[in-house]
Design a protein around this motif. Structure first.
Motif, mmCIF file in Angstrom:
data_model
loop_
_atom_site.group_PDB
_atom_site.id
_atom_site.type_symbol
_atom_site.label_atom_id
_atom_site.label_comp_id
_atom_site.label_asym_id
_atom_site.label_seq_id
_atom_site.Cartn_x
_atom_site.Cartn_y
_atom_site.Cartn_z
ATOM 1 N N ASP A 162 -38.002 -0.928 37.908
ATOM 2 C CA ASP A 162 -38.896 -0.325 38.905
ATOM 3 C C ASP A 162 -39.536 -1.337 39.848
ATOM 4 O O ASP A 162 -40.712 -1.233 40.184
ATOM 5 C CB ASP A 162 -39.987 0.473 38.204
ATOM 6 N N ILE A 163 -38.796 -2.316 40.326
ATOM 7 C CA ILE A 163 -39.360 -3.340 41.198
ATOM 8 C C ILE A 163 -39.790 -2.740 42.539
ATOM 9 O O ILE A 163 -39.138 -1.850 43.086
ATOM 10 C CB ILE A 163 -38.346 -4.489 41.408
ATOM 11 N N ASP A 164 -40.930 -3.212 43.043
ATOM 12 C CA ASP A 164 -41.460 -2.794 44.346
ATOM 13 C C ASP A 164 -41.549 -4.040 45.215
ATOM 14 O O ASP A 164 -42.373 -4.917 44.964
ATOM 15 C CB ASP A 164 -42.838 -2.154 44.166
ATOM 16 N N ARG A 165 -40.697 -4.112 46.238
ATOM 17 C CA ARG A 165 -40.590 -5.337 47.034
ATOM 18 C C ARG A 165 -41.516 -5.356 48.251
ATOM 19 O O ARG A 165 -41.312 -6.149 49.168
ATOM 20 C CB ARG A 165 -39.135 -5.539 47.475
ATOM 21 N N LYS A 166 -42.547 -4.511 48.269
ATOM 22 C CA LYS A 166 -43.437 -4.516 49.426
ATOM 23 C C LYS A 166 -44.499 -5.614 49.335
ATOM 24 O O LYS A 166 -45.276 -5.794 50.269
ATOM 25 C CB LYS A 166 -44.104 -3.150 49.593
ATOM 26 N N PHE A 167 -44.524 -6.338 48.224
ATOM 27 C CA PHE A 167 -45.452 -7.448 48.072
ATOM 28 C C PHE A 167 -44.705 -8.781 48.101
ATOM 29 O O PHE A 167 -43.510 -8.846 47.787
ATOM 30 C CB PHE A 167 -46.238 -7.315 46.770
ATOM 31 N N GLY A 168 -45.449 -9.858 48.434
ATOM 32 C CA GLY A 168 -44.826 -11.179 48.509
ATOM 33 C C GLY A 168 -44.293 -11.669 47.188
ATOM 34 O O GLY A 168 -43.370 -12.476 47.138
ATOM 35 N N VAL A 169 -44.891 -11.205 46.088
ATOM 36 C CA VAL A 169 -44.354 -11.450 44.741
ATOM 37 C C VAL A 169 -43.994 -10.090 44.157
ATOM 38 O O VAL A 169 -44.852 -9.208 44.067
ATOM 39 C CB VAL A 169 -45.370 -12.168 43.843
#
Length: 448
Positions: free
Chosen positions: A426-433
Motif C-alpha cells: 500500500d505505498i503512497d508516493r505523494k510524499f518525499g519519503v
C-alpha cells in the motif's frame, strides 16, 4: 502567489556577484538564491487564529582561494561589490579544507527536463480560511470528538537560483499546498489527540478538506480508553505508513555519505553487503514528473538520476555531494542540497519499494502483535543502531486490530530490524519519503 515567476533578474545578480568575486581574487565561486513565497491561515473552533504571508530571496556567495573557502549571506538590496570583497577577505584567512570545491565541470547539468513542479493556481486567503474551517467542522462532527487543536491551510512555492564560475546557470521553482487538522477525544486525563493532513504540488490534487477532517476525527475516536499490554520479548510490530516513512528516514540517514565520512553511521562499513532482508529495495529518484521532492539539478548544478540505493537487500550507493564524495574517494551522484551557505547530501524521492500482500493480509498473518500508529521520543542511536521509542497504536489479536494501546516502548537494533521486514503493497508516493505498511518480527515491547 504571483502567476508570473521570473528568476532572470536574480540569475543576473548571481552572475554579477561571481564576476566581482573573481575580480576580488577568488579562484572559483558560486552564488545561490533560495526563493520562498508562502501564505497560511490557521483556525480553531470556528475562528481564525492567524494569517501569515512571507516572501524572501536569500542570497549566498561561496568563494574558493586554493583550498580555502568562505561563505556569506545577504538579503536583496545588498551591495554586490562589498559582499564579494568581504567573502574573499574571509576566505584568505580561513583554514584549508581539502574537500571543499565546486562540482567538476564534467558533472554539471547541460540541460534538464521540465518536471512540472510549479502550479501557478492563485489561492486567496479566503480560500485557505474556508478549507481550514471545512476540515475542522468535519472533524468536530465525528461522534466522540470533544475539542479541536486547530486546523490550517497553506499555499506557497520555493526554489533555487544557482550560478557558478565554471559555467552553470539555472533556476527552478516548485509549489506546495497543504491542509491539516488536529482534534481531541475524551475528557481530562483521558484525552487523546490525533490528526490528518495532505500536502501536494498541485492544488487540484489535494484531498478534500472535509475528508481530511473526517479521517482525523475517526482516528482520534478509535484511541479512546487505551490500555497497556504486558511486556514481551518477541513481539511482531506492524508500522502504519505514517510511522513507516520515519523509519525509512533512519535508513536514509545511515546511507548518507556525510554520516559515513564522519563515522556516525552504523552502516559505514557495509557497502556491497546485505543490509536489508533479501528481496527488498530502496530507490531514490530526483526526476519524477510532479514528484514531491523532485528537482532538475541539485544544489551544485549536477543532475541526479534514479538510483537503487539498496537492491535485493544489498547496499549499492551512498547519498553524495561533491565534497562528501571526494572525502570518500567517490564522485557525486547529484544529491547535494544547499543548506544556507553549505552543501550536504540528502535523498530526493525516496521509496522503500512495496511487497505483494495487502495490509489486511499482513495483519492477519501476524496473529497477535502490536500495530503502531504513532512514535514518541528520539531514542535512535545512528552510531550503534540501537532503537527504543515510545509508541501508541492498537493490539492485534487473532489477526484483527482490537483495543487501543498507549504508554509502551518498542525496542531492538536497526541492523536486526532491517533484516526482519515484511512489506505490504500500500505505498503512497505523494510524499518525499514513501513506504508501505510493514511488519518487523522479534521486537521487545515494554508495557506493564
Amino acid at each position: 502567489m504571483s502567476s508570473e515567476i521570473d528568476s532572470s533578474t536574480l540569475l543576473s545578480r548571481a552572475s554579477q556577484l561571481i564576476d566581482l568575486a573573481k575580480k576580488a581574487g577568488a579562484d572559483a565561486a558560486d552564488a545561490v538564491v533560495v526563493r520562498s513565497r508562502s501564505q497560511s491561515v490557521s483556525v480553531r473552533l470556528g475562528k481564525v487564529e492567524g494569517t501569515e504571508s512571507s516572501e524572501s530571496d536569500d542570497f549566498s556567495l561561496r568563494v574558493f582561494i586554493g583550498k580555502r573557502v568562505a561563505s556569506v549571506s545577504a538579503n536583496p538590496g545588498f551591495d554586490l561589490q562589498a559582499l564579494a570583497e568581504r567573502a574573499v577577505a574571509m576566505a584568505k584567512v580561513s583554514p584549508e579544507d581539502p574537500f571543499a570545491c565546486l562540482a567538476d565541470e564534467a558533472n554539471l547539468s547541460k540541460s534538464y527536463p521540465d518536471l512540472q513542479l510549479l502550479d501557478t493556481t492563485e489561492v486567496s486567503s479566503e480560500m485557505l480560511r474556508e478549507a481550514a474551517l471545512a476540515a475542522e467542522t468535519a472533524a468536530l462532527a465525528v461522534k466522540g470528538v470533544t475539542n479541536s487543536s486547530g486546523a490550517g491551510a497553506s499555499a506557497g512555492m520555493g526554489g533555487l537560483v544557482l550560478a557558478t564560475s565554471h559555467g552553470f546557470a539555472g533556476s527552478y521553482m516548485a509549489s506546495r499546498f497543504g491542509h491539516s487538522v488536529s482534534v481531541i477525544s475524551g475528557e481530562g486525563t483521558g484525552m487523546e489527540r490525533d490528526y490528518d493532513f495532505d500536502s501536494r504540488l498541485y492544488y487540484a490534487e489535494l484531498d478534500d478538506p472535509s475528508e481530511i477532517g473526517r479521517r482525523a476525527g475517526e482516528r482520534v475516536v478509535k484511541r479512546i480508553n487505551p490500555r497497556q499490554v504486558p511486556t514481551g520479548k518477541d513481539v511482531t510490530v506492524i508500522f502504519d505508513p505514517r510511522v513507516a516513512r520515519g523509519f525509512v528516514g533512519h535508513i536514509a540517514g545511515a546511507i548518507n555519505g556525510a554520516a559515513v565520512a564522519r563515522k556516525t553511521s552504523f552502516l559505514r562499513d557495509k557497502m556491497g553487503q546485505q543490509v536489508l532482508k533479501s528481496g527488498l529495495s530502496i530507490s531514490d529518484d530526483p526526476l519524477i514528473v510532479r514528484g514531491p521532492s523532485s528537482r532538475p539539478f541539485d544544489g551544485e548544478g549536477v543532475s541526479g538520476e534514479r538510483l537503487v540505493m539498496i537492491e535485493d537487500g544489498v547496499l549499492k550507493h551512498w547519498f553524495l555531494s561533491t565534497s562528501t564524495g571526494r572525502e570518500l574517494g567517490l564522485e557525486t551522484n547529484g544529491r547535494g542540497v544547499r543548506g544556507g551557505t553549505s552543501v550536504s547530501p540528502s535523498s530526493t524521492n525516496l521509496a522503500l519499494e512495496p511487497g505483494d500482500i495487502s495490509p489486511e493480509e499482513l495483519i492477519r498473518s501476524v496473529g497477535n502483535g502490536f500495530y503502531v500508529t504513532e512514535l514518541i521520543g528520539h531514542g535512535v542511536n545512528m552510531i550503534t543502531g540501537e532503537y527504543s521509542r515510545g509508541a501508541t497504536g492498537f493490539w492485534i489479536e487473532n489477526g484483527e486490530l482490537t483495543f487501543p494501546v498507549s504508554e509502551v516502548t518498542i525496542a531492538s537494533n536497526l541492523k536486526e530490524m532491517f533484516m526482519r521486514l515484511t512489506l505490504a503493497n500500500d505505498i503512497d508516493r505523494k510524499f518525499g519519503v514513501a513506504a508501505p505498511t510493514f511488519a518487523i518480527e522479534g521486537m521487545t515491547l515494554a508495557g506493564r
